[in-house]
Each structure stands twice: as structure tokens, then as C-alpha cells.
Design an enzyme around this catalytic site. Sequence first.
Site, PDB file in Angstrom:
ATOM      1  N   HIS A 118      30.232  15.885   5.293  1.00  0.00           N
ATOM      2  CA  HIS A 118      31.049  16.400   4.204  1.00  0.00           C
ATOM      3  C   HIS A 118      31.041  15.366   3.076  1.00  0.00           C
ATOM      4  O   HIS A 118      31.320  14.187   3.300  1.00  0.00           O
ATOM      5  CB  HIS A 118      32.477  16.659   4.670  1.00  0.00           C
ATOM      6  CG  HIS A 118      32.547  17.520   5.898  1.00  0.00           C
ATOM      7  ND1 HIS A 118      33.506  17.357   6.881  1.00  0.00           N
ATOM      8  CD2 HIS A 118      31.756  18.545   6.309  1.00  0.00           C
ATOM      9  CE1 HIS A 118      33.317  18.248   7.828  1.00  0.00           C
ATOM     10  NE2 HIS A 118      32.258  18.980   7.510  1.00  0.00           N
ATOM     11  N   GLU A 140      35.188  18.475  -2.218  1.00  0.00           N
ATOM     12  CA  GLU A 140      34.454  18.185  -0.988  1.00  0.00           C
ATOM     13  C   GLU A 140      33.437  19.305  -0.744  1.00  0.00           C
ATOM     14  O   GLU A 140      33.815  20.458  -0.557  1.00  0.00           O
ATOM     15  CB  GLU A 140      35.410  18.093   0.202  1.00  0.00           C
ATOM     16  CG  GLU A 140      34.718  17.858   1.537  1.00  0.00           C
ATOM     17  CD  GLU A 140      35.653  18.037   2.721  1.00  0.00           C
ATOM     18  OE1 GLU A 140      35.372  17.463   3.784  1.00  0.00           O
ATOM     19  OE2 GLU A 140      36.661  18.778   2.591  1.00  0.00           O
ATOM     20  N   ASP A 172       0.840  -1.199   0.000  1.00  0.00           N
ATOM     21  CA  ASP A 172       0.000   0.000   0.000  1.00  0.00           C
ATOM     22  C   ASP A 172       0.876   1.249   0.000  1.00  0.00           C
ATOM     23  O   ASP A 172       1.429   1.638   1.026  1.00  0.00           O
ATOM     24  CB  ASP A 172      -0.906  -0.017   1.235  1.00  0.00           C
ATOM     25  CG  ASP A 172      -1.754   1.244   1.364  1.00  0.00           C
ATOM     26  OD1 ASP A 172      -1.760   2.062   0.422  1.00  0.00           O
ATOM     27  OD2 ASP A 172      -2.400   1.408   2.417  1.00  0.00           O
ATOM     28  N   ARG A 221      38.981  24.576   5.440  1.00  0.00           N
ATOM     29  CA  ARG A 221      37.735  23.976   5.901  1.00  0.00           C
ATOM     30  C   ARG A 221      36.637  25.001   6.200  1.00  0.00           C
ATOM     31  O   ARG A 221      35.540  24.627   6.591  1.00  0.00           O
ATOM     32  CB  ARG A 221      37.996  23.111   7.134  1.00  0.00           C
ATOM     33  CG  ARG A 221      38.628  21.769   6.781  1.00  0.00           C
ATOM     34  CD  ARG A 221      39.021  20.965   8.009  1.00  0.00           C
ATOM     35  NE  ARG A 221      39.286  19.590   7.659  1.00  0.00           N
ATOM     36  CZ  ARG A 221      40.404  19.144   7.096  1.00  0.00           C
ATOM     37  NH1 ARG A 221      41.360  20.008   6.791  1.00  0.00           N
ATOM     38  NH2 ARG A 221      40.563  17.863   6.823  1.00  0.00           N
ATOM     39  N   GLU A 225      28.616  12.091  10.360  1.00  0.00           N
ATOM     40  CA  GLU A 225      28.845  12.178  11.801  1.00  0.00           C
ATOM     41  C   GLU A 225      27.536  11.898  12.539  1.00  0.00           C
ATOM     42  O   GLU A 225      26.448  12.072  11.987  1.00  0.00           O
ATOM     43  CB  GLU A 225      29.374  13.566  12.165  1.00  0.00           C
ATOM     44  CG  GLU A 225      30.699  13.890  11.482  1.00  0.00           C
ATOM     45  CD  GLU A 225      31.086  15.359  11.548  1.00  0.00           C
ATOM     46  OE1 GLU A 225      32.242  15.678  11.240  1.00  0.00           O
ATOM     47  OE2 GLU A 225      30.222  16.199  11.893  1.00  0.00           O
ATOM     48  N   GLU A 245      32.393   9.499  14.132  1.00  0.00           N
ATOM     49  CA  GLU A 245      32.372   9.420  12.669  1.00  0.00           C
ATOM     50  C   GLU A 245      32.991   8.093  12.242  1.00  0.00           C
ATOM     51  O   GLU A 245      33.991   7.642  12.807  1.00  0.00           O
ATOM     52  CB  GLU A 245      33.163  10.580  12.057  1.00  0.00           C
ATOM     53  CG  GLU A 245      33.249  10.543  10.531  1.00  0.00           C
ATOM     54  CD  GLU A 245      33.972  11.767   9.969  1.00  0.00           C
ATOM     55  OE1 GLU A 245      33.713  12.887  10.475  1.00  0.00           O
ATOM     56  OE2 GLU A 245      34.803  11.623   9.053  1.00  0.00           O
ATOM     57  N   GLU A 268      34.560  12.450  17.199  1.00  0.00           N
ATOM     58  CA  GLU A 268      34.490  13.756  16.546  1.00  0.00           C
ATOM     59  C   GLU A 268      34.600  14.886  17.575  1.00  0.00           C
ATOM     60  O   GLU A 268      34.789  14.659  18.755  1.00  0.00           O
ATOM     61  CB  GLU A 268      33.212  13.878  15.711  1.00  0.00           C
ATOM     62  CG  GLU A 268      33.430  13.724  14.207  1.00  0.00           C
ATOM     63  CD  GLU A 268      34.380  14.763  13.624  1.00  0.00           C
ATOM     64  OE1 GLU A 268      34.536  15.848  14.226  1.00  0.00           O
ATOM     65  OE2 GLU A 268      34.981  14.491  12.563  1.00  0.00           O
ATOM     66  N   ARG A 289      31.033  20.762   1.804  1.00  0.00           N
ATOM     67  CA  ARG A 289      31.033  20.621   3.251  1.00  0.00           C
ATOM     68  C   ARG A 289      29.697  20.983   3.919  1.00  0.00           C
ATOM     69  O   ARG A 289      29.549  20.840   5.126  1.00  0.00           O
ATOM     70  CB  ARG A 289      32.153  21.479   3.855  1.00  0.00           C
ATOM     71  CG  ARG A 289      33.535  20.984   3.462  1.00  0.00           C
ATOM     72  CD  ARG A 289      34.644  21.853   4.043  1.00  0.00           C
ATOM     73  NE  ARG A 289      34.636  21.910   5.488  1.00  0.00           N
ATOM     74  CZ  ARG A 289      35.125  20.974   6.303  1.00  0.00           C
ATOM     75  NH1 ARG A 289      35.657  19.867   5.792  1.00  0.00           N
ATOM     76  NH2 ARG A 289      35.091  21.126   7.608  1.00  0.00           N
ATOM     77  N   GLU A 347      31.095  11.668   4.624  1.00  0.00           N
ATOM     78  CA  GLU A 347      31.668  11.516   5.963  1.00  0.00           C
ATOM     79  C   GLU A 347      30.567  11.842   6.977  1.00  0.00           C
ATOM     80  O   GLU A 347      30.448  12.969   7.447  1.00  0.00           O
ATOM     81  CB  GLU A 347      32.863  12.452   6.152  1.00  0.00           C
ATOM     82  CG  GLU A 347      33.990  12.230   5.150  1.00  0.00           C
ATOM     83  CD  GLU A 347      35.090  13.267   5.271  1.00  0.00           C
ATOM     84  OE1 GLU A 347      34.976  14.175   6.135  1.00  0.00           O
ATOM     85  OE2 GLU A 347      36.063  13.187   4.510  1.00  0.00           O
TER      86      GLU A 347
END
Length: 470
Positions: free
Chosen positions: A269, A358, A51, A339, A132, A220, A212, A360, A130
Amino acid sequence: MTPKEVLALCREKDVKAVDLRFMDFPGLWQHFTIPVSKLDEDVFEDGLGFDGSSIRGWQAINESDMLVVPQPETAFIDPFTEIPTISMICNIQDPITREDYTRDPRNVARKAVNYLKSTGIADTCFIGPEAEFFVFDDVRFDQTNNSAFYMVDSIEGQWNRGKDEGPNLGYKLRHKEGYFPVPPADKMMNIRNEMMLTMIECGLDVEAQHHEVATGGQCEIDLRFNDLVQMADHLMIYKYIIKNVAARHNKTVTFMPKPLYADNGSGMHTHISLWKGEEPTFAGGGYAGLSDSALHAIGGILKHAPAVLAFTNPTTNSYKRLVPGYEAPVNLAYSQRNRSAACRIPMYSPSPKAKRVEFRCPDPSCNPYLAFSALLMAAIDGIQNKIDPGEPLDKDIYDLEPEELAEVPKTPASLDEALTALRKDHEFLLRGDVFTADVVDTWIWYKSENEVDALRLRPHPYEFCMYFDL
């Protein structure tokens, strides 16, 4: 793995039950189970009925019949059931037309990969998330007409330094100092190892596990990159394993981005790279060893980021993480190694095969099929239209002078803003019929009515601290 191989594995492992799983629209696994005697090769072709009107964001009651079609390559022996059980992820189809269901998130991801191939830009999109998460010892929350509260607790939490634990042995992690401490400060080492080994047993390729930054059990576990659809599959298995290993130890896990005030939230990330044949298309002689194609992909990601965040950061809580000062990038810029930029180019290895971007901003509350697909579609648009990402910002963005910082575009400050951006900017998602207009409209409607408005209409506990005595 083929259907025949799945049936052979069932006989080898003396499997008694078959668990069939699929993703609802917001991003939670759903399942039902059949006796192993009901699994034959025809099921892999014909599917089984259910359903669809009872699944969030899916069919209306007058068109509720749907099919789940097991995908044999996703099969794994469930490590948590009392009787031997094999689990498989399923695609969703209309039982009359046998067409893949447009609101099935896994279908969106499959279409995104097929669209990439059709453009000739590349034939593989590799994704490396990645994710967390927090491991808590206790959680309580409620919301009624006349009350609202939440309470989380962890043996690691800085707030427990003075608690009578009979005995309290200390080693509580200070706020923002949870990155890489050894036991006994890191009290999650053994449970993360168990999570890691369970993932490996289920066929996931794990690279590392660690504590972390935040106090109170933030962790992580990193998976090696994989193609987009398989990585989304694996991320769902990853979440399932983490939650159930924690439950074995009478603990609980949340992928909620910001469960603690005044400490780092949980991000995801996400690394992306495009390959054509055996060649990485992001490697070149430009900035940070990038190709023009990679720089244009960054341009597309940065241009469409406010709309993309409606999928990669899809909760009201997501925007309590995206604030300055906690490593969460609120400024839409790119840089090598930095970063504090939304797009970072990792510089760990000189190998062209390691060249990637990457992004982030994302967090692990997202539906990975939709999030990865939206990210890919933004990158494709950047490459197709040769979108210039501008100059890199190779400095700490948070230390910029106010005049300079004001010129850097920002992420949305709320889910409502991200949905508004998606409403204005989604044509790039519709190409190749990857995200249909119905999918985009339903996402905006569902998130607005069930989350944005639901939170907006309720008094917040801290409002009593600020306003009760007025």
C-alpha cells in the site's frame, strides 16, 4: 553527505571496500566492488565503466559501455560484509555524451520529481510504502520439460499442525489470522526486531514492525514517508537488509506477491502526498478533508490505474493477489477509511500535514523507481486536467449488489491486460520526457516476452489435477 564526507567516513570506519549498486530494468539491485584506495573525489564526477549489455533490458552489445556515478548522499556502511565496506547507489550515464541513461530506473524517478516542480503544482512528492513479505524456513522449486513444482515451508504454517517437529509446540497461525498475534504464535518477533534495528543503523527511518495477516511468516516493516527518489533508494536498502538478516538465521525472504494459495498475498500500500514549500496541497475542505487538487489526483490515479499497474504490479503472480476476498482492491474506487477501495484516504489524524492518498493496489515485486514515478505522473495528469474521481464509495465494495458492482471499474485481471492498457494509455507518462517511448516500449516487450509468454507456454501443475483423466 558530500564526497569529502564519504572519504572521511571511510577513514573513520577503516573501510576496505566500496560497493557500487544500481538498479536493473525489471527491479533487482546489481553491484560491483572496488578497493577503497580506488575511491577518490574524481570518481564521484567521472564515474567508473562497466558492460551495460549484460544488464536485463539495457544496452545492445554494440553499445555496451556505460558509467556508474556514485551518489554520496546514499552512502551507508554495509552491515553484512566480513570486511568493512561502504555501499553507494549510483546513477548511470553514457560515457560519450555523459547524459543520464534513459533506461536507468533511478533516472526516471529523478525526472518525475523535476517534472512535478516544473508544473508549479508542487515541489515535493512524499511517498510512504507499506511493503509486506514472507519469511520462510525452506523453499524448493523447479521447472523442467517434464516436471514442475514448488514447495515453501514455515514453522508458523497452519499446514504444520500435525507435523512431527520433535516436539511440535503448536501455536500455528490459522489462515488469515496472522495480524498482530503476540509470541509464541508470532515466531518472527525477534528477527523483525533485528531487521528494524539494522535498518535504523543504515539510516532508514522505521515507524513500526508487525506480523501480517497470512499464516506462514508474513510480515511488514513500515518506513516513515520520504521524498520519492530517496524513498525508492531506501526501499532497495530495506529489501537488502530484510533478505540478509533472514539469511543470518538460515531463513529466506520473498517479496513475491502471492506465494501461498488461499491466504492473503503481500501488497505494498503506497501513500502519496504533494507539498509546495511547507504546505500540504492535499489538505482542504472537501470530502474526507481533501483539497480539489487531491480529489483530482485521485481522479488521475483511478483513470490511469490499469496502465499504472503494469509498473506497480509488474509480475504474472501479482494478479493472483488482486482477487476479491483478500483485502486486495480489484475495484477502482475511492473512499475514506474503506480498505476495499483502490484509493483510501486514511483518517488517523486530523492534521492537514497527515492528509494523503493511499493507493492500495501496488505490491513489493515492483521496481520502486518506476512504480512511484508512474503513480506520480497519473496524479499530476489528474490535477492538470481536473479529472473528476466521481462519487466516493463508502461501503464494503464486496457486499454491493451485482448490478451496482458491475458499474465499478475493475483492475486488470492479468499482467497481459495491464500491459495492453499501458500500450493504449501512456501519453501521460511521456510528459517532461520522464518515461521515454523507448522505456515504455522496452518494458512492454520485456515483460511480454520474458514473463507473460514464458508462463503462458508452460503446463501448470494444477492442470494435471483438472485434465489428466480426460
